[in-house]
Scaffold this motif. Sequence first.
Motif, PDB file in Angstrom:
ATOM      1  N   HIS A   1       0.836  -1.211   0.000  1.00 15.71           N
ATOM      2  CA  HIS A   1       0.000   0.000   0.000  1.00 15.71           C
ATOM      3  C   HIS A   1       0.864   1.253   0.000  1.00 15.71           C
ATOM      4  O   HIS A   1       0.621   2.203   0.746  1.00 15.71           O
TER       5      HIS A   1
ATOM      6  N   PRO B   1     -11.828  -2.495   7.058  1.00 16.71           N
ATOM      7  CA  PRO B   1     -12.002  -3.394   5.906  1.00 16.71           C
ATOM      8  C   PRO B   1     -10.978  -4.516   5.936  1.00 16.71           C
ATOM      9  O   PRO B   1      -9.783  -4.277   6.127  1.00 16.71           O
TER      10      PRO B   1
ATOM     11  N   LEU C   1     -12.064  -2.565  -0.616  1.00 10.14           N
ATOM     12  CA  LEU C   1     -10.618  -2.454  -0.402  1.00 10.14           C
ATOM     13  C   LEU C   1      -9.858  -3.083  -1.563  1.00 10.14           C
ATOM     14  O   LEU C   1      -8.886  -2.512  -2.077  1.00 10.14           O
TER      15      LEU C   1
ATOM     16  N   THR D   1     -11.727   4.707   6.524  1.00 16.47           N
ATOM     17  CA  THR D   1     -10.565   4.141   5.819  1.00 16.47           C
ATOM     18  C   THR D   1     -10.817   4.106   4.319  1.00 16.47           C
ATOM     19  O   THR D   1      -9.962   4.523   3.523  1.00 16.47           O
ATOM     20  N   LEU D   2     -11.975   3.632   3.916  1.00 17.96           N
ATOM     21  CA  LEU D   2     -12.271   3.537   2.490  1.00 17.96           C
ATOM     22  C   LEU D   2     -12.458   4.911   1.865  1.00 17.96           C
ATOM     23  O   LEU D   2     -12.022   5.159   0.727  1.00 17.96           O
TER      24      LEU D   2
END
Length: 633
Positions: free
Chosen positions: A133, A345, A352, A386-387
Motif C-alpha cells: 500500500h 475493511p 478495499l 478508511t475507504l
Amino acid sequence: MPFPNFATPLAPSWHDIDVKHTWNSIPPNWEALGHPPNGTTVDLHVALKPHNENALSDALYKVSDPRSPEHVLSNVPPRTMHSHVLLLRCGYGAHLSKEQVAQLVAPHPNALELINSWLRHYAVPSSSISTTHGGSWLKLTGVPVSKANELLGASYQVYRRIGTNDSTILRTVGYGLPSVLHAHVQTVIPATYFASTGTLRQTPRRRTVRATEDVSSRELVTVLPSRDDDDDDDDDDGIEPSDLRWMYGTAEYVPAAMDRNLIGITGHLNDHPSPEDLKAFMTECRMDAEDATYEVALINGGGYDSSHPASEANLGMQYSQAIAYPTPHTFYSTGGEIYIYNNQPGANDVWLAWLVYMLGQTNVPQTISTPYGDTENDLPLEYTTTLCNLFAQLGLRGASVIFASGNDGVGGGNCLADDGSGRVEFIPYFPASCPYVTSVGGTTGYPEVAAPLSGGGFSNHFPRPVYQNVVVPPFLQQLDSQYHGSYNAEGRGIPDISAQALKYFIIVDDKGFFTDGTSCSAPTVAGIISLLNDYRLATGRKPLGFLNPWLYGLGIDGLNDITSGSNPGCDTDGFTAIVGWDPVTGLGTPDFVALKQTLDHMDEGEGDATHNKGIRATFSERLNNSDMAVLLA
C-alpha cells in the motif's frame, strides 16, 4: 522489498505494552478451539498512520478547486519529496502520480525507525518484512505464533463460528503494542478482528417490456409520470439514450480524445455485462455506435461470464456507452463481499480490493461509475473512514468517481433507532456519503421533478465538507424543525447532483426491459462527465478529477435546479426538493453545453471574486428571500 535497517537513537522499553484493542469476551457466534499446534505461523499486517493526517484532503482540494492557482508539480523525485512540498506546489488539475500519492500518505520516518528497532529486538528477520500500500502497511511473513504473542502481548487461539463447519481462523481476544508505537500504528491484522460481512445493495428495479420497438418510431417522452415501486404498468414509453442526449445537451458533441480518455464501470456480486446485449442495445437505440465494445479487468477473483449478463452491469455499460461513445470503456469485475474486521475493511473486502488495485495502476480512468452501496448504519465509522480516504486518493490521481445515491428515499423500512426511543433515523448510503465522491440522485419527467426513490439525506459518519457550506444552510433553515432528530444537520449532504432515474429501456439476455433506480442516473452522469473530460483533454487541458469543489462553485451555473418532488422513506414523506441545493436532487441535473461554457470561462481567467459574486447573485435570485440572500452574501 526488504525493510531497511535504521539506527534508533533512543532505546524504548519494548516490554512496556499498552492495550491497543481487546474484547471483554469471545465475540458472539464464535467459539475457541484451543491453541494452535507448535510451529504454526501467521502473516501479520501492520497499518501505519500517515505523517500528516490532513495532507491528503488538503492536496485533493488544491487539485480539484478551480480557484487554486495552476502550478506545475516539483520535479523532485518522489522518494525525496516531502508532503509539504506537494501541498505548496500543486494547483488545479495538477493531479498526482501513484508514487506521489504514496509519498503524501506515507508514515513519519520516525515510525519506520521505531518499528524496525522493535522488530529487531524480537529477532524478526528483515527478510520476512515487506511494505505494501505504498509503504503505509508492513507485512510480516511467516511469524511463529509464539513470536506474535510476544510482539503483541497476545494469546492467539483457533476459532470457528458456532454451529458451522466453516474454516477455522487464528485470532486473539486482545493485543497491545509498546506505548511508543501507539502514535504510529493504526491497527494490526489479524488480531482481534473477527470477520463480519455486509451486503452490497443498489440492484435496479426491472420490469418487462411488451416488445422492443423500432427506434425511429419513438418520440421523445415529454412527461414521465412518477410511479410507485410496485407499479407494473407495462406502457412502452420510457427513457432511452436519444431522450437523455437531447435532455442534457450531449447529442451534438463528438469525442476527440479517445486515445487519452477512459471510463470505468464497476461490477460486483458476479454482475457481468454482455457484448451481444450491448450490440443489440446500440442497434436499437444508437445505430452509429453498433461497434461499441469494452475491456474487462478481473480483480480479487472476480469473474466474467457474458453468457449470464446482469441487469446492473448491462445498464451501466449500455447507457454510459450510449452517451460517451466512442470513448473507451473498461469493466472492472471485483470478487469478494463487504468484510469487516473489528471496524476495518478486511483483506477480502470488495471495496478495499478494488481500491488497492486501482491505486496500484500507473493510470486510472478519468471517469468511474459505481451503482453499489450499503447503508451507513450497517457499517462502522472506522471502516467507512478508511475507504473514504482511499477514494480521496483516487480523486487525487485525477478520477471523477461517481456513485448512485440509493433507491430508498431517506431510508427503507420504519428506520427506528437502536436506542429504544422510538425515534426515526434516516439512513444514508455509503460510499455515496463519502465527501470525496460525487453522489447522484434521481429525477423523472420533463420538465424534471425529483424521483420518489432518490436516495438523499445527511451522513452520520462524515461532517459537512467545506464545498457545501454555502448551499446546505439555506435548506436547513427552510426545513426548520421538521424531522428534528431524524438526521444529522452537520453531516455531509447527499446527493450532489441528479439525473433521470425511472423507466430506462435496457436489453438483458436479448430481451427488453424497463428498469428504475439511481443505478440509471449514475452511468448517465458518468457519460456526460466523460464528455467534459474529453473536451478538456482534446483542448490540451487536464481532466476534471474530483468534481465537487467545481460543481458547488464555478460549475453550478451549468446545472438545472430541480424544485419539486420528494423522496419518501422510513414511513415519512421524506425531504422536498426546493430552490437551491436539497437532499433529494442535490444541485440539479447537468446541462452539458452550459457546463462546457463554465469550463471555458474558468480557463479564460475570469476573476475569481467576480465569478463568485455572480454565483452568490444567482443563488440570491433563485431563493428570492432576503434572509437567504444575507446568508449567502
